[in-house]
Write an enzyme that holds these catalytic residues in place. Structure first.
Site, PDB file in Angstrom:
ATOM      1  N   CYS A 167      -5.812   4.820   5.633  1.00 14.88           N
ATOM      2  CA  CYS A 167      -5.530   3.732   4.814  1.00 14.88           C
ATOM      3  C   CYS A 167      -6.731   2.718   4.630  1.00 14.88           C
ATOM      4  O   CYS A 167      -7.484   2.400   5.618  1.00 14.88           O
ATOM      5  CB  CYS A 167      -4.484   2.923   5.757  1.00 14.88           C
ATOM      6  SG  CYS A 167      -4.148   1.176   4.589  1.00 14.88           S
TER       7      CYS A 167
ATOM      8  N   HIS B  40      -7.517   2.639  12.283  1.00 16.08           N
ATOM      9  CA  HIS B  40      -7.346   3.921  12.519  1.00 16.08           C
ATOM     10  C   HIS B  40      -8.478   4.747  13.226  1.00 16.08           C
ATOM     11  O   HIS B  40      -8.341   5.059  14.305  1.00 16.08           O
ATOM     12  CB  HIS B  40      -6.727   4.676  11.476  1.00 16.08           C
ATOM     13  CG  HIS B  40      -5.278   4.552  10.890  1.00 16.08           C
ATOM     14  ND1 HIS B  40      -4.423   4.740  11.507  1.00 16.08           N
ATOM     15  CD2 HIS B  40      -4.986   4.066   9.905  1.00 16.08           C
ATOM     16  CE1 HIS B  40      -3.362   4.648  10.857  1.00 16.08           C
ATOM     17  NE2 HIS B  40      -3.431   3.894   9.834  1.00 16.08           N
TER      18      HIS B  40
ATOM     19  N   CYS C  53       2.755  -0.471   4.307  1.00 13.60           N
ATOM     20  CA  CYS C  53       1.667   0.448   4.283  1.00 13.60           C
ATOM     21  C   CYS C  53       2.441   2.088   4.244  1.00 13.60           C
ATOM     22  O   CYS C  53       2.318   2.404   5.571  1.00 13.60           O
ATOM     23  CB  CYS C  53       0.456   0.339   5.053  1.00 13.60           C
ATOM     24  SG  CYS C  53      -0.717   1.359   4.740  1.00 13.60           S
TER      25      CYS C  53
ATOM     26  N   SER D  85       3.799   0.995  10.489  1.00 13.68           N
ATOM     27  CA  SER D  85       4.719   1.192   9.155  1.00 13.68           C
ATOM     28  C   SER D  85       5.616   2.523   9.560  1.00 13.68           C
ATOM     29  O   SER D  85       6.643   2.567   8.795  1.00 13.68           O
ATOM     30  CB  SER D  85       3.940   1.214   7.890  1.00 13.68           C
ATOM     31  OG  SER D  85       3.483   0.255   7.438  1.00 13.68           O
TER      32      SER D  85
ATOM     33  N   CYS E 248      -5.672  -1.305   5.669  1.00 13.89           N
ATOM     34  CA  CYS E 248      -6.155  -1.782   7.144  1.00 13.89           C
ATOM     35  C   CYS E 248      -7.236  -1.237   7.648  1.00 13.89           C
ATOM     36  O   CYS E 248      -7.236  -0.529   8.700  1.00 13.89           O
ATOM     37  CB  CYS E 248      -4.581  -1.568   7.977  1.00 13.89           C
ATOM     38  SG  CYS E 248      -4.159   0.285   8.288  1.00 13.89           S
TER      39      CYS E 248
ATOM     40  N   GLU F 104       0.938  -1.082  -0.023  1.00  7.64           N
ATOM     41  CA  GLU F 104      -0.065   0.077  -0.165  1.00  7.64           C
ATOM     42  C   GLU F 104       0.874   1.284  -0.067  1.00  7.64           C
ATOM     43  O   GLU F 104       1.903   1.379   0.693  1.00  7.64           O
ATOM     44  CB  GLU F 104      -1.170  -0.033   1.178  1.00  7.64           C
ATOM     45  CG  GLU F 104      -2.124   0.990   1.180  1.00  7.64           C
ATOM     46  CD  GLU F 104      -1.586   2.433   1.081  1.00  7.64           C
ATOM     47  OE1 GLU F 104      -2.470   3.284   0.365  1.00  7.64           O
ATOM     48  OE2 GLU F 104      -0.470   2.617   1.669  1.00  7.64           O
TER      49      GLU F 104
ATOM     50  N   CYS G 110      -0.727   4.954   5.365  1.00  9.25           N
ATOM     51  CA  CYS G 110      -0.504   4.699   6.723  1.00  9.25           C
ATOM     52  C   CYS G 110       0.602   5.661   7.446  1.00  9.25           C
ATOM     53  O   CYS G 110       0.417   6.342   8.514  1.00  9.25           O
ATOM     54  CB  CYS G 110      -0.413   3.319   7.344  1.00  9.25           C
ATOM     55  SG  CYS G 110      -1.980   2.567   7.532  1.00  9.25           S
TER      56      CYS G 110
ATOM     57  N   ARG H  68      -0.410  -4.374  10.563  1.00 10.35           N
ATOM     58  CA  ARG H  68       1.063  -4.394  10.639  1.00 10.35           C
ATOM     59  C   ARG H  68       1.757  -4.025  11.911  1.00 10.35           C
ATOM     60  O   ARG H  68       3.095  -3.867  11.972  1.00 10.35           O
ATOM     61  CB  ARG H  68       1.231  -3.311   9.478  1.00 10.35           C
ATOM     62  CG  ARG H  68       0.972  -3.930   8.253  1.00 10.35           C
ATOM     63  CD  ARG H  68       0.484  -2.849   7.243  1.00 10.35           C
ATOM     64  NE  ARG H  68      -0.027  -3.325   6.046  1.00 10.35           N
ATOM     65  CZ  ARG H  68      -1.187  -3.716   6.062  1.00 10.35           C
ATOM     66  NH1 ARG H  68      -2.235  -3.665   6.944  1.00 10.35           N
ATOM     67  NH2 ARG H  68      -1.763  -4.363   4.883  1.00 10.35           N
TER      68      ARG H  68
HETATM   69  N1  NFV Z   1       1.083   0.609   8.801  1.00  9.34           N
HETATM   70  C1  NFV Z   1       0.040   0.447   8.792  1.00  9.34           C
HETATM   71 FE1  NFV Z   1      -1.939   0.243   8.809  1.00  9.34          FE
HETATM   72  C2  NFV Z   1      -1.785  -1.262   9.348  1.00  9.34           C
HETATM   73  N2  NFV Z   1      -1.789  -2.438   9.826  1.00  9.34           N
HETATM   74  C3  NFV Z   1      -2.027   0.856  10.371  1.00  9.34           C
HETATM   75  O1  NFV Z   1      -2.106   1.180  11.202  1.00  9.34           O
HETATM   76  O2  NFV Z   1      -1.943  -0.435   6.912  1.00  9.34           O
HETATM   77 NI1  NFV Z   1      -2.368   0.758   5.966  1.00  9.34          NI
END
Ligand code: NFV
Ligand code: HEM
Ligand code: HEM
Ligand code: SF4
Ligand code: SF4
Ligand code: F3S
Ligand SMILES: [Mg+2]
Lengths: 384, 229, 556
Positions: free
Chosen positions: C60, C67, C550, C506, C63, C13, C553, C483
């Protein structure tokens, strides 16, 4: 905040519209303008000569949720789209190649299929300082977009990001995130939503293939097929709305009976999307069905409208002001003024009124030769 | 009571029947629109029953709003027409101040009404030019309500009339913003009405020329010595 | 010495750029850069804290939800709201759903092509493939006919000359080691997983209205339960969830895990590559007795230093000396200068791009070179993610975790130190997915028990109106995203957001170095990685993909 003061032209200018576009808006009385069809003739040709139309999917400022939504498509299932329907030659999310090899796929596709590939764009383009806020392979999003758009047969803007700038364009838009239709001169099919519904996405790309022509668009470049109705007009909770039965608090009795979420800030009445009809995840549901109001995720600038307020905050009067605080204040001030005035008048104008009282009235008959009879209407008379 | 002086007055036919009809249709529809509009904005909890099939009150509120909206619009169109064919008091030229004495009159009225100085010169037979200015202003708010109202209506209607105004929606950045402005403009009518009704009574009381009854019967009174000056 | 640039790193991502120095067939130095920023922390300022979840959820779409969860928790923490147990259970179910979908998609669609050679699958024998598949699990789709049909489809696809997503892949690269038959199984399950992943997310649709980006709510969850009404979550919807959880568990046990183990068996050399940092951290999650009771979490909280599994350190998000973010190599500036670290409650987000103007060939890695900030725990760089979760839980003696980890190690016949690697990371992700599938069932059963007992509440009454909020307060919302360790810090002043800072898994892993020059996880993990062909970065993306990057993120 400034760009919301009454001058509509000012507001448009602030949003990046040109004078010409402004005139266009003003001139078009009926909004169902659609786009020039001619631009799409070549797409159709491309389909006739290629087994699977080549597709380039670009990613700029986005959260990849449009890609995620796309792979949720159930009819057609996305495996069939990727392997049998389209040739998805460049898509950073799924392609095997990386780095140089990935860049080569992009280049090859554009060169070998000049004027014949479909360009799908996910994400907005940041204009701040020559595009430093989004680079791929060392090149700015704007440069990549312009190059890819130049020879594309059709261009689709996925999601609210590419269509309207979405969250990164919310105030104060720190990266100058810009929707792609403002950056390229060709017609763009906007498929807003955060993200758009999976089947709407696959529906838009397959529409071109199945019917040999692009879907009819509304004045904002959205396919009418999916965006012609407000969520509110297709919502299954609408009978509760018309009956005036509303959820007043989260998880109250009314919520457990599925009453209308209007008073919880539902934006269904101002949102054009297929959610209540096509629904999400194979027709299973949509936000309202799970008890949360629509947040208007397919609308321009919905982030600045407040999730839980019926109406956006009123700009320029402090962050807490609504249209009604402003209106109520104006009314109270006025009424107070009137009251004061009445009291003042009854003192200061007392004499005038008394004088009037002393004048007894004598309605004279019209005198010949003088002005016209008082009770006749001045037919052709000028106002002077 | 002091000694009564007998002054010559004449009756003047100021507000023609069409103007009076316009006025009351307009006043009633605006009140309806504001009340129903406010309810649309902030629906009150009226717990009449549990089941939606047993009631439709909010639907009726909206119906009244839209119906009143149509009446209001055509009534307004008619008034615009009448401002070209009606009598001198109804003419466009007495609503759009364009001559010096019209502005002077507006200024004078402002002084009389607000600063409460003593009236100089003659009392206007039709409306004074301060009032004219507010009517002109209100006229634009009315137009704005028509455009935004029908613009919003276009989203839920396939009729052609609302679609004439659909262009306003993209121009203002979506339905939500149109509603916002449509809603705030409602308050202009509320404020206007407060002032307007008050001033009508005020002028009636202070001047004693039949201001109020004129908007029902059409006639006002004018002192002979002021006539045609 | 060669400088290799991989940009874009694909099948992740977001926008990640890796610059690596290669000497004698091995990576000797590496730089990780996030090249896209949106400015969430600036945008959130002055907004209504109750709206923040919807904004940050859009950090994101891969995931999605995590958030939102961190956000509502941070606000609830600040306002001292405790959500009803049903809301906690629904959140847990959505959490588990997210893990299952995200991990499976990562394994098959983002990671598998690093190990599975699609072109080689063309020459596999369908019968042998079928026989092999039958030894792996009881999954029904294993007939020779099934595999030969698939192979035909694949062949037609390749013969069309339009290779689509497979174009310019590293097919035939010497680092591919799987037998043809395993490759064919891999391709089959790539397609099956693609279909399956759209099913499991329906749990989000039922409780949150849609996926991606389902709805959350400060004070509870937006959905209501009513077993006497069709307009709320009722028996039919609960049955649907139950079925989805069952199908998911089947897929994970019979497809994902067997594939993972089969593939891992052929790549044991990767159990010694890509280890990188020696420090691991997890915030823990899946409360069973409410978010306030950290000891009740299914995943434990803690930090491990220097791979010492005998000691687990406490982690405290509120302690301003523990977690800090640095920007000495990031395109930001702090009021106090480039060398200081700021606890997120005091965090600043001010752009300061000093890199080359696009188009550019190379970043100035001596200076600032990324849009990610650099988080540190007590000044240590930490790896977060499935591996960190597994290690923290393992070290804390978590029985369930120990059991699945030991079972896998035994099956592969490798010591526990094999976990400190690219392969270990990829394996840990699969193993926790097994647990998640089991736990989800437990949460679901508890939810049913509550409803049966008449408790249908999903919202903490009275927590909505800002009128009774304190004029100033602060909170932190900790969670475990797929992640890794994720937290949001919020400061509320006069009912508006005064400061909002996200420190994302990330961000921990993909960040540039800190002022001391210490590398973060991605950079460190690449050191020593063998590279067979400088112009085909397969090994680089293998290790990087094992983190499941990601970048949207990470930067936000
Ligand atoms: N790094 C990240 Fe995420 C995740 N898992 C978020 O907190 O992916 Ni978009
Ligand atoms: C004096 C004139 C008018 C006033 C004061 C007025 C006032 C209002 C108000 C306060 C609202 C609620 C907005 C909100 O809170 O979202 C509203 C809604 C609306 N008005 Fe008006 N309005 C007027 C004229 C019109 C006209 C002429 C039309 C044309 C048909 C119209 C159509 C609508 C529509 C379509 C809505 C939205 C209703 C819905 O979606 O349910 N209005 N109006
Ligand atoms: C008790 C209620 C009302 C009374 C007694 C009243 C009285 C009058 C009078 C006497 C006039 C003549 C103008 C003048 O002499 O300045 C007038 C004009 C006007 N009134 Fe009212 N009014 C009432 C309510 C309203 C309401 C509710 C509205 C709309 C919000 C309204 C809108 C207007 C307009 C637009 C004009 C100018 C009409 C024209 O000249 O064609 N009135 N009114
Ligand atoms: S439109 Fe929304 S869902 Fe799509 S990429 Fe943008 S933020 Fe994500
Ligand atoms: S829930 Fe929202 S969309 Fe549905 S009827 Fe109510 S206001 Fe309209
Ligand atoms: S929030 Fe978005 S998903 Fe549909 S119901 Fe509203 S447009
Ligand atoms: Mg941050």
């Amino acid at each position: 905040m400034e760009n919301q003061v009454p001058s509509i032209w000012g507001a448009m200018k602030a949003k990046g519209y040109s004078r010409r576009e402004f005139m266009y808006f003003c001139g078009v009385a009926i909004a169902a303008a659609g786009l020039e069809r001619s631009g799409f003739g070549q797409v159709v040709n491309a389909f006739e000569t290629k087994p699977r139309p080549p597709v380039v999917w670009l990613h700029f400022q986005e959260c990849t949720c449009c890609s995620e939504s796309f792979i949720r498509s159930s009819h057609p299932i996305v495996a069939d789209v990727i392997f049998d329907t389209l040739s998805l030659d460049y898509t950073e999310t799924l392609q095997a190649a990386a780095g140089t090899q990935a860049e080569k796929s992009l280049k090859d596709t554009m060169e070998k299929n000049k004027g014949k590939y479909i360009l799908l764009v996910e994400g907005s383009v940041p204009l701040l300082e020559d595009g430093i806020c989004c680079t791929i392979g060392g090149r700015s999003a704007l440069e990549i977009l312009k190059e890819a758009a130049a020879d594309a047969a059709a261009i689709v803007a996925w999601g609210n990001c590419a269509s309207h700038g979405c969250i990164q364009a919310a105030k104060p838009n720190p990266t100058q995130a810009t929707p792609i239709s403002k950056l390229i001169k060709k017609p763009v099919i906007n498929v807003p939503g955060c993200p758009p519904i999976a089947e709407v996405m696959t529906g838009v790309v397959t529409h071109l293939l199945i019917f040999g022509k692009p879907p009819e668009l509304d004045s904002r470049g959205r396919p009418k097929e999916f965006y012609s109705r407000r969520v509110h007009d297709t919502c299954y909770r609408r009978p509760f709305y018309d009956a005036g039965l509303f959820v007043e608090n989260w998880d109250d009795d009314a919520a457990r009976k599925g009453y209308c979420l209007y008073k919880m800030g539902c934006k269904g009445p101002t949102t054009y999307n297929a959610c209540a009809v096509t629904k999400w995840n194979q027709g299973l549901g949509y936000p309202i069905q799970a008890g949360h109001g629509c947040i208007g995720c397919s609308e321009e600038a919905f982030w600045d409208q407040g999730l839980y307020e019926r109406l956006p905050k009123f700009p320029g009067f402090g962050i807490e002001s609504t249209a009604d605080t402003v209106g109520r204040t104006a009314t109270v001030v006025t009424a107070a003024g009137v009251g004061l005035h009445a009291i003042m008048s009854s003192i200061r104008k007392r004499k005038v009124i008394e004088e009037n009282m002393d004048e007894s009235v004598n309605i004279n008959p019209p005198k010949p030769g003088s002005a016209m009879p008082a009770d006749s209407v001045d037919e052709g008379g000028d106002a002077s | 009571m002091a000694t009564a002086t007998t002054l010559p007055y004449r009756r003047v036919y100021v507000w023609e029947l069409p103007v009076r009809v316009f006025h009351w249709v307009n006043a009633i529809s605006i009140v309806l629109l504001a009340v129903t509009g406010f309810l649309i904005g902030w629906p009150q909890t009226i717990w009449m029953s549990d089941e939606p099939y047993q009631q439709y009150w909010f639907g009726w509120v909206r119906f009244i709003h839209f119906a009143a909206g149509y009446i209001f619009f055509f009534n307004l169109l008619f008034r615009v027409y009448w401002s070209f064919v009606g009598n001198e008091y109804a003419r466009w030229s007495s609503y759009i101040p364009h001559r010096k004495e019209q502005f002077l009159n507006a200024w004078e009225t402002l002084k009389v009404d607000i600063l409460q100085t003593k009236e100089k010169g003659k009392i206007s037979v039709g409306h004074n030019y301060l009032a004219a200015l507010t009517y002109l202003g209100l006229f634009f708010v009315m137009l704005f309500q028509v455009v935004t109202g029908f613009g919003l209506y276009a989203g839920m209607s396939d009729a052609w009339l609302p679609w004439l105004f659909a262009w306003i929606v993209p121009l203002m950045g979506g339905d939500a913003w149109v509603r916002q402005w449509h809603h705030i403009a409602m308050w202009a009518f509320v404020v206007f009405t407060v002032i307007h009704v008050y001033l009508s009574f005020y002028h009636d009381v202070v001047e004693g020329r039949g201001t109020i009854s004129a908007i029902v019967g059409g006639w006002k009174f004018e002192r002979d010595d002021e006539f045609d000056k | 010495m060669t400088r290799v640039v991989v940009d874009p790193v694909t099948r992740i991502e977001g926008h990640l750029r890796i610059e690596a120095t290669i000497e004698g067939g091995k990576i000797t130095d590496a730089y990780s850069s996030g090249t896209m920023v949106r400015g969430f922390e600036k945008i959130l300022k002055d907004r209504d804290p109750r709206e923040a979840w919807a904004f940050v959820e859009r950090a994101c779409g891969v995931c999605t939800t995590v958030h939102a969860l961190a956000s509502v928790r941070s606000v609830e923490d600040a306002l001292k709201i405790t959500v009803p147990q049903n809301a906690e259970l629904v959140r847990n179910l959505m959490f588990c759903t997210q893990y299952m979908q995200d991990h499976v998609v990562h394994f098959y669609h983002l990671h598998a092509l690093d190990w599975v050679d699609v072109v080689s699958a063309l020459s596999a024998d369908p019968k042998a493939t079928s026989d092999l598949a039958k030894t792996l699990s009881n999954w029904p789709k294993t007939s020779p006919g099934y595999f030969s049909d698939l192979q035909k489809r694949l062949k037609a696809f390749v013969d069309s000359g339009q290779l689509g997503i497979f174009a310019n892949g590293y097919w035939g690269h010497p680092a591919y080691k799987l037998p043809k038959e395993v490759n064919l199984i891999g391709v089959a399950h790539y397609l099956e997983a693609l279909e399956w992943q759209k099913e499991i997310v329906k749990v989000h649709t039922i409780f949150g209205g849609k996926n991606p980006h389902p709805n959350y709510l400060v004070g509870g969850v937006p959905c209501s339960f009513n077993i006497n009404d069709v307009n709320a979550v009722n028996t039919e919807k609960l049955n649907f969830v139950s079925k989805l959880l069952k199908d998911a568990a089947d897929f994970i046990e019979q497809v994902y895990i067997p594939d993972l183990m089969a593939i891992a068996g052929f790549y044991k050399d990767w159990a010694a590559i890509g280890g990188g940092l020696k420090n691991y951290m997890a915030y823990g999650d899946l409360p069973t007795k409410g978010y306030g009771d950290v000891d009740s979490f299914k995943f434990q909280r803690g930090a491990i230093l220097d791979r010492d599994l005998t000691k687990v350190y406490d982690v405290n998000g509120r302690d301003e000396n523990e977690i800090k973010e640095y920007i000495s190599h990031s395109w930001y500036k702090y009021e106090g200068g480039d060398a200081v670290g700021l606890h997120p409650w005091k965090g600043e987000t001010e752009f300061n791009f000093t890199g080359p103007k696009p188009p550019y060939e190379q970043l100035n890695v001596e200076g600032k070179y990324s849009w990610l900030k650099t988080p540190r725990w007590k000044e240590h760089p930490m790896e977060v993610g499935p591996l960190a979760r597994a290690l923290v839980a393992y070290a804390k003696g978590n029985k369930e975790v120990k059991e699945v980890v030991d079972e896998a190690l035994k099956k592969l016949d490798v010591p526990i130190t094999a976990l400190f690697s690219t392969l270990g990371r990829t394996a840990a992700r699969g193993l926790e997915t097994r647990l998640i599938a089991r736990w989800a069932r437990g949460f679901f059963d508890e939810l049913i028990t509550n409803i049966r007992g008449g408790d249908v509440s999903t919202y903490a009454k009275g927590s909505w109106e800002p009128a009774n909020w304190p004029s100033q307060c602060e909170g932190v919302g900790l969670t475990e995203a797929p992640r890794g360790a994720l937290a949001h810090w919020i400061r509320i002043k006069d009912r508006k957001i005064d400061n909002y800072q996200l420190v994302v898994p990330s961000t921990w892993n993909a960040s540039p170095r800190d002022p001391q020059g210490n590398r973060s996880a991605y950079e460190e993990s690449l050191i020593g990685t063998p590279v067979a062909k400088n112009d085909e970065p397969l090994e680089i993306i293998r290790t990087i993909h094992s983190f499941d990057p990601c970048l949207a993120c990470a930067v936000h």
